[in-house]
Design a protein around this motif. Structure first.
Motif, short mmCIF file in Angstrom:
data_model
loop_
_atom_site.label_atom_id
_atom_site.label_comp_id
_atom_site.label_asym_id
_atom_site.label_seq_id
_atom_site.Cartn_x
_atom_site.Cartn_y
_atom_site.Cartn_z
N ALA A 290 -75.46 -44.95 -13.64
CA ALA A 290 -76.19 -45.22 -12.39
C ALA A 290 -75.22 -45.59 -11.27
O ALA A 290 -74.38 -46.47 -11.42
CB ALA A 290 -77.20 -46.34 -12.61
N ILE A 291 -75.36 -44.93 -10.14
CA ILE A 291 -74.48 -45.16 -9.00
C ILE A 291 -74.86 -46.45 -8.28
O ILE A 291 -76.04 -46.74 -8.10
CB ILE A 291 -74.56 -43.96 -8.02
N GLY A 292 -73.85 -47.21 -7.86
CA GLY A 292 -74.07 -48.41 -7.09
C GLY A 292 -73.60 -48.24 -5.66
O GLY A 292 -73.43 -47.12 -5.17
N THR A 293 -73.38 -49.34 -4.97
CA THR A 293 -72.92 -49.31 -3.58
C THR A 293 -71.42 -49.55 -3.52
O THR A 293 -70.77 -49.80 -4.54
CB THR A 293 -73.65 -50.35 -2.73
N TRP A 294 -70.86 -49.49 -2.33
CA TRP A 294 -69.44 -49.76 -2.11
C TRP A 294 -69.26 -50.42 -0.75
O TRP A 294 -70.14 -50.35 0.10
CB TRP A 294 -68.60 -48.48 -2.22
#
Length: 422
Positions: A290-294
């Motif tokens: 699952a992709i998160g933020t940066w």
């Protein structure tokens, strides 16, 4: 599904055999004096008619013959919309085997973009592909090779380098290009892409961890939807409108908007034939699925130019473009005196083909094609790889590989399910 369908290699072989048996007869001989030749009427098919695909149905200079989608509901509702004369398909390979289709529009999730573009070129079709051009750097390299090998035309569907006002700048990119080329800002340049400068990174495109498997809906051919992606249990959040939150299919807000935002920068910095040599990331540790933020991604080119992706809008006074001699801000405000007069005194950039039907007819490259499109997609994919690994990476723009980092290089060419392997 796997038993019924042919493999990619079988598809290519059968297509070549079929093509070998076709005798080319001038169309005016077959249709008479009033027949419209293919040079005047181009035909197309659209693969993927969900959200993005709806925008591909009516583009100029073409006649729609076929649509395709792995979701029966998408297919049925779109067939009702386009009316008679358009054939619907669940398997895109059947579309590619039609000799009467000139152009294939690929509006699927990004994990399909590279492979479908290559297969379309092998089948003799010109290609109009959604952004991002490819999900990996390796796929992009292979699309470039396929288009050149088969002599096909390619258009990437992000248009800001040649038309429309460019997000927070409120002006077409041509003005930015002319100012940069004039040297008035000096060199090297720093470009900051953030909410402050007028660019929203859409951090709502994040994935969910530990999804509980659910039954596949009857209308969805999930095996075909996955295609070359790893086999994972079905969950509605993995598909359709929320697929961008998973590494298997896209790259979150960066994958969604990155090529829109970065491709014009590559253009006006004169970087269409190269890539950054370093990418640095400031981000929380990313989940494997699952992709998160940066927070921040920084790209540096060999000549010192930089692109800063400011996800936190940290720099509240950021200029969009900053050089030793001047700055340009959101809304095209600038510290350069009489910037409009400067722009008017400079010749326009070289003309480009910006209507794809013209590119197809003349066999001249479209303004944003497989070559420069691959380079701007590479910037996006460099950032995605650095995010996934959580560290600074150095890149060789000529070899198009990371320097002394085998783990990063393994993400350049990611495995495909065996039935879809190159």
């Amino acid at each position: 599904m796997e038993k019924k369908s042919t493999s990619r290699r079988d598809f290519v072989r059968k297509s070549l055999v079929a093509a070998a048996g076709i005798s080319i007869i001038p169309r005016h001989v077959m249709g008479g004096t009033n027949f419209i030749p293919p040079s005047d009427q181009l035909t197309k098919a659209v693969i993927g008619v969900g959200g993005m695909g709806q925008g591909h149905l009516d583009y100029e200079g073409t006649r729609l013959l076929a649509i395709c989608d792995a979701d029966a509901n998408h297919l049925s509702s779109t067939l009702q919309k386009v009316g008679s004369g358009v054939q619907g398909y669940r398997d895109f390979r059947e579309v590619l085997q039609r000799p009467d289709v000139d152009i294939v529009h690929i509006a699927t999730p990004p994990h399909w973009h590279g492979l479908m573009s290559i297969m379309a070129a092998e089948a003799g079709k010109d290609v109009w592909c959604e952004k991002p051009m490819t999900r990996t750097i390796g796929e992009g390299k292979r699309v470039v090779e396929a288009m050149q090998q088969h002599g096909k035309m390619f258009r990437l569907n992000t248009w800001f380098r040649f038309k429309d006002n460019f997000y927070g700048m409120g002006t077409p990119v041509k003005k930015l290009k002319k100012v940069v080329d004039s040297g008035a800002l000096g060199w090297p340049l720093k470009v900051t892409i953030s909410g402050v400068t007028g660019f929203n990174w859409k951090f709502y495109w994040v994935g969910k961890e530990n999804l509980a498997p659910q039954p596949v809906p009857a209308e969805l051919d999930y095996n075909m939807w996955l295609g070359p992606a790893p086999e994972k249990p079905y969950h509605p959040h993995r598909v359709h409108g929320t697929f961008r939150g998973y590494w298997d299919y896209d790259g979150g807000g960066l994958g969604d908007m990155g090529q829109h935002y970065i491709d014009p920068v590559q253009y006006f910095l004169g970087k269409d034939n190269t890539s950054p040599i370093k990418v640095e990331v400031d981000a929380p540790e990313q989940h494997y699925d699952a992709i998160g933020t940066w927070r921040r991604i920084t790209y540096t080119y060999a000549d010192g130019c930089q692109i800063i992706l400011d996800g936190e809008n940290r720099d509240k006074d950021a200029a969009y473009i900053e050089g030793p001699n001047g700055k340009i801000y959101n809304g095209f405000k600038s510290t350069i005196p009489n910037i409009e007069g400067l722009i008017n005194s400079i010749p326009d950039p070289e003309e480009q083909i910006t209507v794809f039907s013209e590119s197809v007819k003349t066999r001249q490259k479209f303004a944003l094609n497989e070559e420069n499109g691959h380079r701007s997609a590479t910037v996006v994919n460099m950032g995605i790889i650095a995010l996934r690994l959580g560290r600074t990476l150095e890149f060789d723009p000529v070899k198009q590989e990371f320097i002394n980092d085998e783990e990063a290089n393994r993400l350049i060419d990611q495995p495909m399910r065996s039935s879809w392997a190159y």
